[in-house]
Design a protein around this motif. Structure first.
Motif, PDB file in Angstrom:
ATOM      1  N   SER A  96       0.841  -1.191   0.000  1.00  0.00           N
ATOM      2  CA  SER A  96       0.000   0.000   0.000  1.00  0.00           C
ATOM      3  C   SER A  96       0.876   1.241   0.000  1.00  0.00           C
ATOM      4  O   SER A  96       2.026   1.210   0.457  1.00  0.00           O
ATOM      5  N   SER A  97       0.330   2.316  -0.525  1.00  0.00           N
ATOM      6  CA  SER A  97       1.049   3.590  -0.522  1.00  0.00           C
ATOM      7  C   SER A  97       0.087   4.703  -0.177  1.00  0.00           C
ATOM      8  O   SER A  97      -1.125   4.609  -0.450  1.00  0.00           O
ATOM      9  N   SER A  98       0.596   5.777   0.404  1.00  0.00           N
ATOM     10  CA  SER A  98      -0.244   6.904   0.796  1.00  0.00           C
ATOM     11  C   SER A  98       0.566   8.185   0.712  1.00  0.00           C
ATOM     12  O   SER A  98       1.792   8.178   0.921  1.00  0.00           O
ATOM     13  N   PRO A  99      -0.082   9.298   0.432  1.00  0.00           N
ATOM     14  CA  PRO A  99       0.634  10.567   0.338  1.00  0.00           C
ATOM     15  C   PRO A  99       1.003  11.109   1.715  1.00  0.00           C
ATOM     16  O   PRO A  99       0.309  10.856   2.698  1.00  0.00           O
ATOM     17  N   VAL A 100       2.082  11.841   1.752  1.00  0.00           N
ATOM     18  CA  VAL A 100       2.512  12.527   2.972  1.00  0.00           C
ATOM     19  C   VAL A 100       2.313  14.018   2.738  1.00  0.00           C
ATOM     20  O   VAL A 100       2.929  14.605   1.839  1.00  0.00           O
ATOM     21  N   TYR A 101       1.440  14.643   3.520  1.00  0.00           N
ATOM     22  CA  TYR A 101       1.111  16.051   3.328  1.00  0.00           C
ATOM     23  C   TYR A 101       1.993  16.956   4.187  1.00  0.00           C
ATOM     24  O   TYR A 101       2.539  16.533   5.223  1.00  0.00           O
ATOM     25  N   GLY A 102       2.095  18.174   3.761  1.00  0.00           N
ATOM     26  CA  GLY A 102       2.841  19.168   4.511  1.00  0.00           C
ATOM     27  C   GLY A 102       2.089  19.618   5.746  1.00  0.00           C
ATOM     28  O   GLY A 102       1.015  19.111   6.073  1.00  0.00           O
ATOM     29  N   LYS A 103       2.616  20.642   6.418  1.00  0.00           N
ATOM     30  CA  LYS A 103       2.040  21.094   7.683  1.00  0.00           C
ATOM     31  C   LYS A 103       0.624  21.634   7.511  1.00  0.00           C
ATOM     32  O   LYS A 103      -0.230  21.438   8.369  1.00  0.00           O
ATOM     33  N   ASN A 104       0.389  22.326   6.410  1.00  0.00           N
ATOM     34  CA  ASN A 104      -0.951  22.886   6.220  1.00  0.00           C
ATOM     35  C   ASN A 104      -1.950  21.867   5.677  1.00  0.00           C
ATOM     36  O   ASN A 104      -3.143  22.136   5.579  1.00  0.00           O
ATOM     37  N   GLY A 105      -1.473  20.687   5.313  1.00  0.00           N
ATOM     38  CA  GLY A 105      -2.346  19.612   4.867  1.00  0.00           C
ATOM     39  C   GLY A 105      -2.884  19.751   3.479  1.00  0.00           C
ATOM     40  O   GLY A 105      -3.748  18.960   3.067  1.00  0.00           O
ATOM     41  N   SER A 106      -2.414  20.725   2.713  1.00  0.00           N
ATOM     42  CA  SER A 106      -2.954  20.928   1.372  1.00  0.00           C
ATOM     43  C   SER A 106      -2.006  20.496   0.266  1.00  0.00           C
ATOM     44  O   SER A 106      -2.427  20.334  -0.879  1.00  0.00           O
ATOM     45  N   LYS A 107      -0.759  20.290   0.593  1.00  0.00           N
ATOM     46  CA  LYS A 107       0.233  19.971  -0.435  1.00  0.00           C
ATOM     47  C   LYS A 107       0.903  18.634  -0.125  1.00  0.00           C
ATOM     48  O   LYS A 107       1.305  18.373   0.997  1.00  0.00           O
ATOM     49  N   ILE A 108       1.017  17.794  -1.143  1.00  0.00           N
ATOM     50  CA  ILE A 108       1.697  16.516  -0.999  1.00  0.00           C
ATOM     51  C   ILE A 108       3.206  16.742  -1.085  1.00  0.00           C
ATOM     52  O   ILE A 108       3.708  17.273  -2.085  1.00  0.00           O
TER      53      ILE A 108
END
Length: 236
Positions: A96-108
């Motif tokens: 499985s794979s999943s995105p890791v978002y930045g601090k603001n949660g809007s950018k991968i």
């Protein structure tokens, strides 16, 4: 109405009373009064002779393709190591794979990928040694000991026989206390399953563990239970 014209009133009342006594509701109530519902349970120990282990690798990176290559390389190496242990059955436990978002949660900002292996064997010694070797690159999610299917079936069959005897003994006790004989109307046999003791381990992979010692595993027993729910009819 024809019966009412030709029968005396007393005879008509008696006929109606007889009809009501043997009407479906009355018969159902009488039948219910003659039946008794109860259950009996039995259990047998089953040797935990099957070891199952879940191992995985989890990595993060900015390039999904490069990340997949890294993870696949680790899994391929683990599979090559496991093939040397003939008694151990190895199979993929999924990726499985999943995105890791930045601090603001809007950018991968990256990706996280996880891939696992499932190991199964009745040779606990081989599995213990193999886990010790794989811990250099894989983390151990869980190790459990449980009865092999044939071991569990044997214990369930024995528990079923015990539960039937317990049901018959209780049926005899009930009928004897009521001063009647009995016949079995209905039986439902359910396998209660088993609860094997489990050894959980969450070990992070690191280069320090490349030559780690074999993992200690202890089998023990599981209780396999069977429950019988049934109905007996009391006979005069």
């Amino acid at each position: 109405m024809t019966v009412a014209r030709h029968l005396p009133l007393a005879a008509l009342v008696a006929a109606l009373a007889t009809a009501l006594a043997f009407s479906p509701p009355a018969l159902a109530a009488e039948e219910k009064a003659r039946t008794v519902d109860f259950s009996a349970e039995a259990s047998r120990p089953a040797s935990n002779d099957l070891a199952v282990a879940q191992l995985y690798v989890e990595q993060s990176g900015g390039d999904p393709a490069a990340l997949a290559q890294q993870v696949n390389r680790v899994i391929a190496s683990a599979l090559a190591t496991a093939r040397a242990y003939g008694d151990v059955k190895v199979q993929s436990a999924g990726t499985s794979s999943s995105p890791v978002y930045g601090k603001n949660g809007s950018k991968i900002e990256g990706w996280r990928m996880r891939s696992g292996l499932r190991l199964e064997t009745r040779n606990v010694g081989q599995l213990s040694e193999l886990i010790g070797k794989l811990q250099g690159s894989l983390a151990v999610a869980q190790v459990s000991m449980q009865p092999a299917p044939e071991t569990r079936r044997k214990a369930a069959d024995e528990a079923t026989t015990d539960a039937i005897r317990a049901f018959e003994q209780r049926a005899g006790l009930v009928s004897s206390a009521m001063g009647k004989r009995y016949t079995i109307r209905h039986l439902n046999i359910s396998d209660g399953g088993f609860r094997p003791p489990q050894v959980y381990a969450r070990i992070q992979a690191s280069s320090v563990m490349m030559d780690s010692a074999p993992a200690p595993l202890e089998g023990g027993d599981s209780e396999v239970s069977v429950t019988i729910n049934g109905t007996i009819e009391l006979i005069d």
